[in-house]
Motif scaffolding. Structure first.
Motif, short mmCIF file in Angstrom:
data_model
loop_
_atom_site.label_atom_id
_atom_site.label_comp_id
_atom_site.label_asym_id
_atom_site.label_seq_id
_atom_site.Cartn_x
_atom_site.Cartn_y
_atom_site.Cartn_z
N TRP A 67 0.84 -1.20 0.00
CA TRP A 67 0.00 0.00 0.00
C TRP A 67 0.86 1.24 0.00
O TRP A 67 1.90 1.29 0.65
N LYS A 68 0.45 2.24 -0.73
CA LYS A 68 1.12 3.54 -0.77
C LYS A 68 0.36 4.45 0.17
O LYS A 68 -0.81 4.75 -0.04
N MET A 69 1.00 4.91 1.23
CA MET A 69 0.38 5.74 2.25
C MET A 69 0.55 7.20 1.87
O MET A 69 1.68 7.66 1.69
N LEU A 70 -0.56 7.92 1.73
CA LEU A 70 -0.54 9.32 1.34
C LEU A 70 -1.43 10.13 2.25
O LEU A 70 -2.45 9.64 2.74
N CYS A 79 -3.33 3.65 -0.66
CA CYS A 79 -3.70 3.61 -2.07
C CYS A 79 -2.99 2.47 -2.79
O CYS A 79 -1.92 2.03 -2.36
N THR A 80 -3.54 2.06 -3.90
CA THR A 80 -2.93 1.01 -4.71
C THR A 80 -1.84 1.57 -5.61
O THR A 80 -1.11 0.82 -6.23
N GLU A 81 -1.75 2.89 -5.71
CA GLU A 81 -0.74 3.55 -6.54
C GLU A 81 -0.36 4.89 -5.90
O GLU A 81 -1.05 5.38 -5.04
N VAL A 82 0.74 5.48 -6.36
CA VAL A 82 1.21 6.73 -5.77
C VAL A 82 0.44 7.95 -6.25
O VAL A 82 0.53 9.00 -5.63
N GLU A 97 -4.03 -2.80 11.21
CA GLU A 97 -3.65 -4.00 10.45
C GLU A 97 -2.21 -3.87 9.99
O GLU A 97 -1.78 -2.80 9.57
N LYS A 98 -1.48 -4.96 10.04
CA LYS A 98 -0.11 -4.98 9.52
C LYS A 98 -0.16 -5.30 8.04
O LYS A 98 -0.76 -6.29 7.63
N ARG A 99 0.44 -4.42 7.23
CA ARG A 99 0.48 -4.58 5.78
C ARG A 99 1.80 -4.06 5.27
O ARG A 99 2.48 -3.28 5.92
N SER A 100 2.14 -4.43 4.07
CA SER A 100 3.31 -3.87 3.42
C SER A 100 2.95 -2.45 2.99
O SER A 100 1.94 -2.23 2.32
N ARG A 101 3.76 -1.46 3.42
CA ARG A 101 3.45 -0.05 3.16
C ARG A 101 4.69 0.72 2.73
O ARG A 101 5.79 0.45 3.19
N ALA A 102 4.47 1.70 1.88
CA ALA A 102 5.48 2.70 1.53
C ALA A 102 4.82 4.06 1.75
O ALA A 102 3.67 4.27 1.36
N TRP A 103 5.52 4.98 2.39
CA TRP A 103 4.99 6.30 2.72
C TRP A 103 5.40 7.27 1.62
O TRP A 103 6.59 7.47 1.38
N ILE A 104 4.44 7.89 0.96
CA ILE A 104 4.71 8.80 -0.15
C ILE A 104 4.70 10.23 0.39
O ILE A 104 3.69 10.69 0.92
N SER A 128 12.88 5.72 -8.40
CA SER A 128 13.65 4.51 -8.11
C SER A 128 12.72 3.33 -7.88
O SER A 128 11.51 3.45 -7.96
N LEU A 129 13.30 2.21 -7.52
CA LEU A 129 12.51 1.03 -7.21
C LEU A 129 11.65 1.26 -5.98
O LEU A 129 12.05 1.99 -5.07
N PRO A 130 10.47 0.64 -5.91
CA PRO A 130 9.61 0.82 -4.75
C PRO A 130 10.22 0.26 -3.47
O PRO A 130 10.98 -0.68 -3.51
N VAL A 131 9.85 0.88 -2.36
CA VAL A 131 10.30 0.44 -1.04
C VAL A 131 9.06 0.24 -0.19
O VAL A 131 8.15 1.04 -0.21
N SER A 132 8.99 -0.86 0.56
CA SER A 132 7.88 -1.05 1.49
C SER A 132 8.35 -1.90 2.66
O SER A 132 9.38 -2.55 2.60
#
Length: 135
Positions: A67-70, A79-82, A97-104, A128-132
């Motif tokens: 998940w992309k956190m915005l 979100c499913t995208e940035v 809930e614990k999920r794979s997340r990247a903070w935008i 660059s490559l995504p980070v989560s």
């Protein structure tokens, strides 16, 4: 007895404060608080190349690298995208809930994705490559 009560009250306050502060990323230039107290929030601009159809947040399997956190005008969303196109975001489940997340976030005029809700940590350019990380 009073000392123990104060100690536990301080611990409870510290836990509540840390959970609340994780609901936004301090230093995120995409969030501007206006003089009337309202927030104006930017999201990353759409790329110049055509994107496929948005993958709705409600559809299983649409998160592709987490998940992309915005930040949004209504608060924190995942979100499913940035780009936060319509239907791609839903209210945040962070802290529940614990999920794979990247903070935008936006830092020094550049859009970045961070592993944690902290711009001083591991962040890379959106180019660059995504980070989560599972959180």
């Amino acid at each position: 007895m009073k000392t123990h009560a104060r100690f536990f009250a301080l611990i409870a306050l510290a836990l509540a404060t840390s959970a609340a502060s994780a609901q936004f990323v301090k230093g995120n230039e995409a969030v501007k608080v206006m003089t009337d107290g309202s927030k104006k929030v930017e999201v990353p601009p759409l790329p110049s190349v055509a994107l496929g159809s948005p993958c709705p947040a409600a559809k299983p399997g649409c998160t592709g690298g987490g998940w992309k956190m915005l930040e949004s005008d209504s608060g924190l969303v995942e979100c499913t995208e940035v780009f936060a196109r319509p239907t791609t975001c839903r209210p945040s489940t962070y802290g529940v809930e614990k999920r794979s997340r990247a903070w935008i976030v936006k830092v020094r005029g550049q859009w970045m994705q961070c592993v944690q809700p902290d711009i001083s940590g591991e962040c890379v350019s959106l180019k660059s490559l995504p980070v989560s990380a599972v959180q």
